[in-house]
Design an enzyme around this catalytic site. Sequence first.
Site, mmCIF file in Angstrom:
data_model
loop_
_atom_site.group_PDB
_atom_site.id
_atom_site.type_symbol
_atom_site.label_atom_id
_atom_site.label_comp_id
_atom_site.label_asym_id
_atom_site.label_seq_id
_atom_site.Cartn_x
_atom_site.Cartn_y
_atom_site.Cartn_z
ATOM 1 N N GLU A 276 0.848 -1.200 0.000
ATOM 2 C CA GLU A 276 0.000 0.000 0.000
ATOM 3 C C GLU A 276 0.885 1.253 0.000
ATOM 4 O O GLU A 276 1.864 1.324 0.736
ATOM 5 C CB GLU A 276 -0.882 0.019 1.261
ATOM 6 C CG GLU A 276 -1.746 1.267 1.339
ATOM 7 C CD GLU A 276 -2.441 1.450 2.679
ATOM 8 O OE1 GLU A 276 -3.412 0.732 2.944
ATOM 9 O OE2 GLU A 276 -2.000 2.321 3.458
ATOM 10 N N LYS B 160 -21.113 -7.879 4.403
ATOM 11 C CA LYS B 160 -20.242 -7.223 3.427
ATOM 12 C C LYS B 160 -19.803 -8.232 2.359
ATOM 13 O O LYS B 160 -19.779 -7.932 1.169
ATOM 14 C CB LYS B 160 -19.014 -6.667 4.156
ATOM 15 C CG LYS B 160 -18.184 -5.714 3.349
ATOM 16 C CD LYS B 160 -16.944 -5.227 4.089
ATOM 17 C CE LYS B 160 -17.221 -4.176 5.109
ATOM 18 N NZ LYS B 160 -16.014 -3.481 5.582
HETATM 19 C C1 LIG Z 1 -7.407 -2.197 4.541
HETATM 20 C C2 LIG Z 1 -7.923 -0.829 4.898
HETATM 21 C C3 LIG Z 1 -7.694 0.234 4.035
HETATM 22 C C4 LIG Z 1 -8.177 1.518 4.355
HETATM 23 N N1 LIG Z 1 -7.945 2.554 3.474
HETATM 24 C C5 LIG Z 1 -8.472 3.774 3.727
HETATM 25 C C6 LIG Z 1 -8.308 4.853 2.797
HETATM 26 O O1 LIG Z 1 -7.654 4.711 1.765
HETATM 27 N N2 LIG Z 1 -8.866 6.062 3.100
HETATM 28 C C7 LIG Z 1 -9.596 6.257 4.250
HETATM 29 O O2 LIG Z 1 -10.092 7.376 4.454
HETATM 30 N N3 LIG Z 1 -9.779 5.245 5.150
HETATM 31 C C8 LIG Z 1 -9.228 4.025 4.914
HETATM 32 N N4 LIG Z 1 -9.406 2.999 5.827
HETATM 33 C C9 LIG Z 1 -10.071 3.287 7.104
HETATM 34 C C10 LIG Z 1 -11.595 3.067 7.014
HETATM 35 O O3 LIG Z 1 -12.163 3.978 6.099
HETATM 36 C C11 LIG Z 1 -12.144 3.285 8.411
HETATM 37 O O4 LIG Z 1 -11.634 2.350 9.308
HETATM 38 C C12 LIG Z 1 -13.675 3.370 8.518
HETATM 39 O O5 LIG Z 1 -13.996 3.833 9.828
HETATM 40 C C13 LIG Z 1 -14.380 2.038 8.339
HETATM 41 O O6 LIG Z 1 -14.567 1.719 7.025
HETATM 42 P P1 LIG Z 1 -15.001 0.201 6.609
HETATM 43 O O7 LIG Z 1 -15.635 0.258 5.276
HETATM 44 O O8 LIG Z 1 -13.832 -0.697 6.780
HETATM 45 O O9 LIG Z 1 -16.009 -0.189 7.761
HETATM 46 P P2 LIG Z 1 -17.546 -0.607 7.693
HETATM 47 O O10 LIG Z 1 -17.659 -1.982 7.201
HETATM 48 O O11 LIG Z 1 -18.368 0.433 7.033
HETATM 49 O O12 LIG Z 1 -17.857 -0.614 9.258
HETATM 50 C C14 LIG Z 1 -17.850 0.593 9.988
HETATM 51 C C15 LIG Z 1 -18.665 0.397 11.262
HETATM 52 O O13 LIG Z 1 -20.030 0.176 10.906
HETATM 53 C C16 LIG Z 1 -20.478 -1.053 11.414
HETATM 54 N N5 LIG Z 1 -21.365 -1.661 10.412
HETATM 55 C C17 LIG Z 1 -21.010 -2.219 9.236
HETATM 56 N N6 LIG Z 1 -22.087 -2.671 8.584
HETATM 57 C C18 LIG Z 1 -23.160 -2.365 9.347
HETATM 58 C C19 LIG Z 1 -24.557 -2.571 9.227
HETATM 59 N N7 LIG Z 1 -25.070 -3.203 8.165
HETATM 60 N N8 LIG Z 1 -25.358 -2.112 10.217
HETATM 61 C C20 LIG Z 1 -24.864 -1.484 11.296
HETATM 62 N N9 LIG Z 1 -23.521 -1.274 11.471
HETATM 63 C C21 LIG Z 1 -22.697 -1.714 10.529
HETATM 64 C C22 LIG Z 1 -19.228 -1.889 11.659
HETATM 65 O O14 LIG Z 1 -19.421 -2.856 12.666
HETATM 66 C C23 LIG Z 1 -18.227 -0.835 12.055
HETATM 67 O O15 LIG Z 1 -18.310 -0.535 13.407
HETATM 68 C C24 LIG Z 1 -8.910 1.717 5.556
HETATM 69 C C25 LIG Z 1 -9.125 0.641 6.420
HETATM 70 C C26 LIG Z 1 -8.653 -0.621 6.101
HETATM 71 C C27 LIG Z 1 -8.884 -1.769 7.044
#
Ligand SMILES: Cc1cc2nc3c(=O)[nH]c(=O)nc-3n(C[C@H](O)[C@H](O)[C@H](O)COP(=O)(O)OP(=O)(O)OC[C@H]3O[C@@H](n4cnc5c(N)ncnc54)[C@H](O)[C@@H]3O)c2cc1C
Length: 288
Positions: free
Chosen positions: A18, A169
């Site tokens: 990355e 997801k």
């Molecule tokens: C590999 C990786 C790469 C990343 N790259 C970036 C980047 O380039 N730029 C950036 O800004 N951030 C990045 N992030 C950070 C990420 O955007 C944050 O951690 C963000 O807070 C969560 O995004 P997510 O899509 O992983 O989580 P999500 O899957 O959306 O989950 C977020 C929260 O919502 C909850 N949730 C999920 N689905 C539901 C549902 N159906 N109902 C109720 N609650 C739910 C989950 O339990 C969790 O607590 C990255 C993270 C990872 C692990």
Amino acid sequence: MKISEIYSKANKPVFSFEIFPPKTIEGDYKLINTVSELKKLSPSFISVTYGAGGSTKDKTIDLCESIQSQFQIPTMCHFTCVGASSIDVKATLKIIESKKIENVIALRGDPPKDQGVFIKHPMGFANGTELIEFIKRENFSFCLGGGCYPEKHPDSPTLDDDIRFLKKKVEAGAEFLITQLFFSNQLFQKFRDKIKLAGITVPIIPGIMPITSFSQIERFRGMANCQIPDDLVAELEALKDHPVEFLDKSIQFTVSQCKELLSMGVSGIHFYTLNQSRATIEIMKSLI
Ligand SMILES: Cc1cc2nc3c(=O)[nH]c(=O)nc-3n(C[C@H](O)[C@H](O)[C@H](O)COP(=O)(O)OP(=O)(O)OC[C@H]3O[C@@H](n4cnc5c(N)ncnc54)[C@H](O)[C@@H]3O)c2cc1C
């Protein structure tokens, strides 16, 4: 090439890196050099992060495009939906598609620092799953990945809740999951056991980063919600004024962490390089 294919066809662990879009021209030049060095390690793909709130949108996409054309390395574009309507999301995805980028890691993104909690755009998405559902519904043909959190996402009440949502997801279309950085393989193994019990079968790829300075330790604990073994912290603290020995110790830890992960049968390792090649090269030399 699609990342799902890379994982399914690989007969050895898949190594990927990355990087992030630099903020300065000097950083841009340095990054070209870093990518040239990283290319010598034959990475299966390189991913480019999306700045907080989509702040690096154009640069992220341009970097993916130029890594593919200049270095012939497949890329994965990070993409978040913070503050974006479905119309904005669709427009950006169309641009990504037009640049022949086949892989997207679809993420919710973090709320702006002054906001504290994530507030969905009135015409946008509440989480990564809703974003993935939309991308599929709109018939984009990207190979989609998602994020996952071995030590639980900070907003989630429990790890079990988080895993319940992770299952959704994957059902929505995430073909692989990359973890938040972590330092405890024991916690990762517990997470994998729970994932298996939940019936999630897509590759779970550890996201690994060596600690390169003592000040990172508090930042990682806060930002990434991750535990760092006490003995590692003590060893690094003793070396905090000796940068060469500090980095050597940290690399040594990461090499053993990666070797153990590979012996646990992970499909690959995704290195958070922070646009530096040295530590990643040193670690990879011990792994390949
Ligand atoms: C590999 C990786 C790469 C990343 N790259 C970036 C980047 O380039 N730029 C950036 O800004 N951030 C990045 N992030 C950070 C990420 O955007 C944050 O951690 C963000 O807070 C969560 O995004 P997510 O899509 O992983 O989580 P999500 O899957 O959306 O989950 C977020 C929260 O919502 C909850 N949730 C999920 N689905 C539901 C549902 N159906 N109902 C109720 N609650 C739910 C989950 O339990 C969790 O607590 C990255 C993270 C990872 C692990």
